[in-house]
Design a protein around this motif. Structure first.
Motif, mmCIF file in Angstrom:
data_model
loop_
_atom_site.group_PDB
_atom_site.id
_atom_site.type_symbol
_atom_site.label_atom_id
_atom_site.label_comp_id
_atom_site.label_asym_id
_atom_site.label_seq_id
_atom_site.Cartn_x
_atom_site.Cartn_y
_atom_site.Cartn_z
ATOM 1 N N UNK A 84 -69.358 3.544 -26.194
ATOM 2 C CA UNK A 84 -69.447 2.406 -27.168
ATOM 3 C C UNK A 84 -69.108 1.553 -26.215
ATOM 4 N N UNK A 85 -70.008 1.746 -23.729
ATOM 5 C CA UNK A 85 -70.190 0.346 -23.797
ATOM 6 C C UNK A 85 -71.850 -0.539 -24.072
ATOM 7 N N UNK A 86 -72.821 0.663 -24.093
ATOM 8 C CA UNK A 86 -74.496 -0.170 -24.645
ATOM 9 C C UNK A 86 -73.989 -1.015 -25.452
ATOM 10 N N UNK A 87 -73.870 -0.455 -26.534
ATOM 11 C CA UNK A 87 -73.575 -1.506 -28.033
ATOM 12 C C UNK A 87 -73.208 -2.784 -27.909
ATOM 13 N N UNK A 88 -71.874 -3.050 -26.941
ATOM 14 C CA UNK A 88 -71.235 -4.076 -26.909
ATOM 15 C C UNK A 88 -72.169 -4.989 -25.953
ATOM 16 N N UNK A 89 -73.078 -4.428 -25.198
ATOM 17 C CA UNK A 89 -73.814 -5.265 -23.651
ATOM 18 C C UNK A 89 -75.197 -6.070 -24.492
ATOM 19 N N UNK A 90 -75.563 -4.740 -25.389
ATOM 20 C CA UNK A 90 -76.174 -5.439 -26.504
ATOM 21 C C UNK A 90 -76.195 -6.681 -26.944
ATOM 22 N N UNK A 91 -74.970 -6.594 -28.608
ATOM 23 C CA UNK A 91 -74.609 -7.553 -28.555
ATOM 24 C C UNK A 91 -73.945 -8.786 -28.130
ATOM 25 N N UNK A 92 -73.606 -8.493 -27.005
ATOM 26 C CA UNK A 92 -72.918 -9.881 -25.957
ATOM 27 C C UNK A 92 -74.266 -10.414 -25.819
ATOM 28 N N UNK A 93 -75.881 -9.556 -25.789
ATOM 29 C CA UNK A 93 -76.963 -10.346 -25.141
ATOM 30 C C UNK A 93 -77.571 -10.658 -26.397
ATOM 31 N N UNK A 94 -77.497 -10.846 -27.520
ATOM 32 C CA UNK A 94 -77.916 -11.022 -28.705
ATOM 33 C C UNK A 94 -77.589 -12.162 -28.714
ATOM 34 N N UNK A 95 -75.565 -12.422 -28.370
ATOM 35 C CA UNK A 95 -75.120 -13.781 -29.258
ATOM 36 C C UNK A 95 -75.204 -14.506 -27.510
#
Length: 105
Positions: free
Chosen positions: A70-81
């Motif tokens: 749950x958390x790692x994909x969220x962090x990756x997406x926030x960094x990408x944005x």
């Protein structure tokens, strides 16, 4: 044929007989109620510790896998944005447009 001792070997002292007072003291100490209660307490503590470690390990596994899923994909997406927003600001500044304040959501 008589058995001969090996050369260079270590000879052990003869065992004491059971009638000697030293062995009686040892047997009385090991069979005392205090020692048996201590052994039982140590056994209970080991059992509880084993159960605690097992349940802690299970909880750590659940927390770790939940974090990865749950958390790692969220962090990756926030960094990408964030990188995308920085790229848009950089392109806008190169084109001469006035810098816009970043949109807050």
């Amino acid at each position: 044929m008589a058995a001969q001792p090996k050369l260079g070997g270590v000879s052990l002292p003869d065992r004491r007989s059971a009638s000697k007072p030293d062995s009686n003291i040892l047997s009385r100490i090991t069979s005392s109620p205090i020692v048996s209660r201590g052994k039982q307490a140590a056994s209970d503590a080991a059992f509880v510790s084993k159960k605690l470690l097992r349940s802690t390990g299970k909880a750590a596994w659940i927390a770790g896998t939940t974090f990865l899923i749950l958390v790692v994909p969220l962090i990756i997406e926030m960094d990408r944005e964030q990188q995308f927003t920085e790229l848009e600001l950089q392109q806008a500044s190169l084109l001469g447009a006035p810098p816009a304040a970043p949109a807050r959501s």
